[in-house]
Design a protein around this motif. Structure first.
Motif, mmCIF file in Angstrom:
data_model
loop_
_atom_site.group_PDB
_atom_site.id
_atom_site.type_symbol
_atom_site.label_atom_id
_atom_site.label_comp_id
_atom_site.label_asym_id
_atom_site.label_seq_id
_atom_site.Cartn_x
_atom_site.Cartn_y
_atom_site.Cartn_z
ATOM 1 N N GLY A 194 17.253 37.589 22.648
ATOM 2 C CA GLY A 194 16.387 37.485 21.483
ATOM 3 C C GLY A 194 16.477 36.160 20.763
ATOM 4 N N ASP A 195 17.079 35.151 21.436
ATOM 5 C CA ASP A 195 17.242 33.853 20.776
ATOM 6 C C ASP A 195 16.650 32.699 21.579
ATOM 7 O OD1 ASP A 195 18.989 33.699 22.904
ATOM 8 O OD2 ASP A 195 20.780 33.264 21.714
ATOM 9 N N GLY A 196 15.924 33.010 22.664
ATOM 10 C CA GLY A 196 15.295 31.970 23.460
ATOM 11 C C GLY A 196 16.228 31.213 24.382
ATOM 12 N N SER A 197 17.439 31.730 24.601
ATOM 13 C CA SER A 197 18.391 31.008 25.455
ATOM 14 C C SER A 197 18.357 31.487 26.907
ATOM 15 C CB SER A 197 19.806 31.126 24.899
ATOM 16 O OG SER A 197 20.254 32.464 24.915
ATOM 17 N N VAL A 198 17.949 32.730 27.133
ATOM 18 C CA VAL A 198 17.828 33.277 28.484
ATOM 19 C C VAL A 198 16.564 34.124 28.553
ATOM 20 C CG1 VAL A 198 18.848 34.709 30.302
ATOM 21 C CG2 VAL A 198 20.346 33.358 28.805
#
Length: 267
Positions: free
Chosen positions: A178-182
């Motif tokens: 939910g943080d755009g990292s994966v």
């Protein structure tokens, strides 16, 4: 963050399974009635991502059972099309043990799709905190031929529904933390619900391309896999991969069965 490239043995396939070819043979990718010159060994890869928010295993490679009675493990039909080879110490569970990692330490086991060489070892890592695949892939595996359901029988597999994300040929997938990292990027065609894994690495985006293409030459030369459930979608997915690989912020793209990729750690 570290990403471990793990080779979990090899698979012996017809070259037409990796690279689609025009042939009088109705299904050349099967390897049936095709000589040894048409066959090749390619690696079966899995990946361990040491992410700040958790440990992620991408695909599970071959099960140790492949060393014994392959025909029983794969079933007669699959065994007639391809064969596996798994040297001692190369299974996912053996490599995790060598790294000092318990299966229960894994926060996610991601199954990019449910073909045998990607889920064969699932029983060895079933005690991870969560096993996850796409709802579309789960439905396909439940209703289409070409899957070996015994490989996940009795194992709880969570599924995610597609949502809007900023990447991919259809801008659909799942933001894992939910943080755009994966991102799990919906890249259908080889199967209905296959996804690649897009990791925000300190050097740029790292793409774990699964079987969208079997090797770098796949997207460089726009060579589809020989087995597809939707050829148009497969082309769109491969085209997106090619275009993304040319972005300035794309650090690296790794295909699951690329013979030029060696085991190692990306740091």
């Amino acid at each position: 963050m570290k990403v471990h490239i793990l080779h979990t043995g090899e698979v012996y396939i017809d070259q037409a399974l990796a690279y689609k070819e025009q042939s009088l043979h109705p299904i050349p990718y099967s390897g049936w009635l095709r000589g040894k010159k048409k066959k090749m060994w390619v690696p079966v890869s899995a990946y361990l991502i040491e992410h700040p928010k958790g440990l992620i295993l991408v695909d599970t490679g071959w099960n140790e059972d492949i060393r014994g009675n392959q025909k029983k493990h794969l079933g007669f039909l699959a065994h007639s099309m391809f064969k596996g080879r798994l040297p001692e110490g190369e299974s996912v569970s053996e490599q995790l043990h060598a790294l000092g990692i318990k299966v229960s330490d894994l926060d996610f086991v991601l199954l990019t799709h449910l073909h045998a060489d990607h889920v064969s070892g699932l029983s060895r890592v079933k005690n991870a905190k969560k096993v996850l695949t796409s709802e579309l892939e789960w439905e396909a595996a439940s209703n289409r031929v070409g899957y070996i359901k015994s490989m996940w029988e009795g194992i709880h597999v969570d599924r995610y529904m597609l949502s809007d994300i900023p990447y991919g040929p259809f801008e659909k997938g799942h933001d894992l933390f939910g943080d755009g990292s994966v991102y799990l990027v919906h890249t259908p065609g080889h199967t209905d619900g296959i996804f690649c894994v897009l990791v925000k690495h300190q050097n740029g985006w790292l793409v774990l391309a699964s079987d969208i293409g079997y090797a770098e030459r796949s997207w460089k030369e726009m060579m589809l896999p020989g087995l597809t459930t939707n050829q148009d979608a497969a082309y769109q997915s491969l085209k997106w991969l090619r275009d993304f690989s040319e972005r300035d912020d794309c650090y690296r793209v790794i295909a699951n069965h690329d013979t030029t990729i060696k085991p190692g750690i990306i740091t």
